[in-house]
Each structure stands twice: as C-alpha cells, then as structure tokens.
Design an enzyme around this catalytic site. Structure first.
Site, PDB file in Angstrom:
ATOM      1  N   ASP A 116       0.851  -1.204   0.000  1.00  0.00           N
ATOM      2  CA  ASP A 116       0.000   0.000   0.000  1.00  0.00           C
ATOM      3  C   ASP A 116       0.882   1.249   0.000  1.00  0.00           C
ATOM      4  O   ASP A 116       2.097   1.162   0.149  1.00  0.00           O
ATOM      5  CB  ASP A 116      -0.881   0.007   1.259  1.00  0.00           C
ATOM      6  CG  ASP A 116      -0.037  -0.085   2.520  1.00  0.00           C
ATOM      7  OD1 ASP A 116       0.217  -1.216   2.976  1.00  0.00           O
ATOM      8  OD2 ASP A 116       0.426   0.960   3.020  1.00  0.00           O
ATOM      9  N   ASP A 151       0.538   3.657   2.311  1.00  0.00           N
ATOM     10  CA  ASP A 151       0.261   4.262   3.610  1.00  0.00           C
ATOM     11  C   ASP A 151      -0.857   5.296   3.440  1.00  0.00           C
ATOM     12  O   ASP A 151      -1.871   4.962   2.810  1.00  0.00           O
ATOM     13  CB  ASP A 151       1.549   4.847   4.213  1.00  0.00           C
ATOM     14  CG  ASP A 151       1.460   4.951   5.731  1.00  0.00           C
ATOM     15  OD1 ASP A 151       0.924   4.025   6.356  1.00  0.00           O
ATOM     16  OD2 ASP A 151       1.910   5.950   6.287  1.00  0.00           O
TER      17      ASP A 151
HETATM   18  N1  LIG Z   1       1.210   1.312   5.713  1.00  0.00           N
HETATM   19  C1  LIG Z   1       1.698   0.460   6.589  1.00  0.00           C
HETATM   20  N2  LIG Z   1       2.133   0.895   7.806  1.00  0.00           N
HETATM   21  C2  LIG Z   1       2.644   0.025   8.694  1.00  0.00           C
HETATM   22  N3  LIG Z   1       2.762  -1.289   8.488  1.00  0.00           N
HETATM   23  C3  LIG Z   1       2.337  -1.752   7.316  1.00  0.00           C
HETATM   24  N4  LIG Z   1       2.322  -3.002   6.820  1.00  0.00           N
HETATM   25  C4  LIG Z   1       1.808  -2.948   5.595  1.00  0.00           C
HETATM   26  N5  LIG Z   1       1.463  -1.677   5.257  1.00  0.00           N
HETATM   27  C5  LIG Z   1       1.800  -0.916   6.324  1.00  0.00           C
END
Ligand SMILES: Nc1ncnc2[nH]cnc12
Ligand SMILES: CSC[C@H]1O[C@H](OP(=O)(O)O)[C@H](O)[C@@H]1O
Length: 285
Positions: free
Chosen positions: A206, A208
């Site tokens: 992703d 974030d």
């Molecule tokens: N955006 C994110 N922040 C923290 N841990 C994660 N693991 C997978 N995506 C994450």
C-alpha cells in the site's frame, strides 16, 4: 541453515522435504509458533511464522528474542525476513519488493536486546542488513519475475494502528524513509546480537496514507495484495534455496560480538550468561 521469518499473510512454506513442525524452548520464552524444518533443493531450512499460524501475535507482542534464539538454537546461520510494508515512493508500487538496507526504529515498547545488567554488549548497527544475503534474495525475487528495488530505508513504527497523515508525510518528506512496517525492529538488532546474517524483503502492499491518488491504508487492501503476492514469495524462497550457497558476507555479521561485550569477566551474571548460551556461546564459551 537458511531460516525464513514469514510476516503477515505468510504462515507456511511449501515444497520442503522431510517437513516437520517442531517445538523449540528458549530461555526467553516460547517463539511465535512451532518452527517448520526440512530441506529445499538440498538446503537445510527453517520457517517461522512471525505472528503465529492464524495471526495471533500483534507487532508489539511478537516474542522477538525467543524467535531469534530458537532459530539460532536450531542451527540457523541466515535469516530472511519477508514483511508486508507501506510505501513512501511512487515508484515502489504495491506488488514490488524492496531490499531494505537501513532502518529508523520508532518502536517504544519492546525488549530489544539479549544483553543487559550483568552482561552489557554494544554491537554495531551501522549496516543492519547482511548485504550478501540481501543481494542473493533480490536475485531470487527477480528470477521469480518480481520488480525489485535495491536499497531502501524502512521506518519501524510501534503500531498496531497505522500512521496519521502528518506522521506519514514526515517520514516521507522530512526523514526520507522509503517504506514503513511494524516488525523489523528489534528483530534486526537481535539477529545482529546473535551473529546471524539477516536480510529483509519488504513486500509493498500500500501507499500508507500520504498518496493523493490512493485511499488511506486498510487491512482489506493489504490482504488482497498479499494474496496476489503469495506465489512470488514462495518462488523467491525456492530460488534463494537454489542459489544460497553463493551468498558471501561483506558485512561481518558472524563476528558482530568480537569486541562488543563490555562487562568484565568477573562481574558477569551467571544467570544471564546461562540464557546467552545459544546467542553468544561463541564468545562467552
Ligand atoms: N502502511 C503500513 N504501515 C505500517 N505497516 C504496514 N504493513 C503494511 N502496510 C503498512
Ligand atoms: C497486516 S498489515 C500490518 C502488519 O503487517 C506487517 O507485518 P509483517 O512485517 O510481519 O509482515 C506490518 O509490519 C504490520 O505488523
């Protein structure tokens, strides 16, 4: 022995000969789960699901010391972590793998050393990743058809909640981080104290919450990307087993404790020394 610590979405590896789930006791308590041992392409392997089968342990509560001790006790010399992560870079897109080479540790609530009062040690973390293992794992991933980015700084947050938008922007714009996750510290520190070769594949799931064209991170979209990635992770591990013999170490991981222990021999705590048998037996005798 090559050990793999599987992160979110990776609770098993297949294709092992003589596969067997084994319970391992450690002076630091029980590991996250039993450990799967066997052979892959002639290489002795160990696999540990970081959160336990069924995803039982939160990032804060993963028994990091027991996990690293148990792997070393079983004979592991190399530990490859496979972790889900968020990305702070447009070009590091979901589905890509990032071969992390640096960390910023923002965890606040974890036991982060095997050492302490009665046996104080300070290992170098300037270069936290075994570059021999990391390069071999990157090659193995490319052979599996994955887009791989060499190098990246992984921000380790405490969690379990995801970051605020302000934090996400700060990590990206001010601190220059590339990816974010919740688990690689203290794991990498403990692996260094145990003189293990440690590397991470950070699988981007992703963006974030900073990206103007993507929604905020949520678990459902992470799981969807992880499911799409499962074959890539599996093929990467199989390829790594095939080429593993070639992984040299320019980092000096296996001698990390040579000059690290400060406590005078006569002042060392016998109880703590007993617990350090697997981790530091090479230097403590
Ligand atoms: N955006 C994110 N922040 C923290 N841990 C994660 N693991 C997978 N995506 C994450
Ligand atoms: C399920 S998303 C958050 C979770 O996933 C990552 O874990 P791991 O590194 O074990 O794959 C991330 O660090 C969080 O713990």
């Amino acid at each position: 022995m090559l050990a793999v610590i599987g992160g979110s979405g990776i609770y098993d590896i297949d294709g092992l000969e003589e596969a067997q789930w084994q319970s391992v006791d450690t002076p630091w308590g029980a590991p996250s789960d039993q450990i799967l041992t066997g052979r892959l392409h002639g290489v002795a392997m160990a696999f540990l699901p970081r959160h336990g089968r069924g995803h039982v342990h939160s990032p804060t509560d993963v028994p990091y010391r027991a996990n690293i001790d148990a792997l070393k006790r079983l004979g592991a010399t190399h530990v490859l972590s496979i972790s889900a992560c968020g990305s702070f870079r447009d070009e590091m897109a979901p589905g890509h793998f990032v071969m992390v080479d640096q960390y910023i540790d923002r965890t606040v609530s974890r036991e982060s050393s095997f050492f302490g009062t009665g046996c104080v040690a300070h290992v170098s973390m300037a270069h936290p990743i075994c570059m021999g293992l990391s390069r071999a794992a990157g090659d193995a991933a490319r052979q599996a058809g994955v887009t791989v980015h060499e190098g990246g700084t992984y921000l380790v947050m405490e969690g379990p909640q995801f970051s605020t938008l302000a934090e996400s922007r700060m990590y990206r714009e001010v601190w220059g981080c590339d990816v974010i996750g919740m688990t690689n510290m203290p794991e990498a520190k403990l692996a260094r104290e145990a003189e293990l070769h440690y590397a991470t594949i950070a699988m981007v799931t992703d963006y974030d919450s900073w990206h103007p064209d993507h929604g905020d991170v949520d678990v459902a979209s992470i799981v969807a990307v992880l499911q799409g990635n499962a074959a890539h992770a599996r093929d990467t591990v199989a390829n790594l087993a095939r080429i593993f013999g070639g992984a040299g170490c320019p980092t000096g991981c296996e001698t990390a404790l040579d000059f690290a222990i400060m406590t005078a021999p006569g002042k060392r705590d016998p109880v703590l020394l007993g617990k350090l048998d697997a981790v530091a037996g090479r230097v403590l005798g």
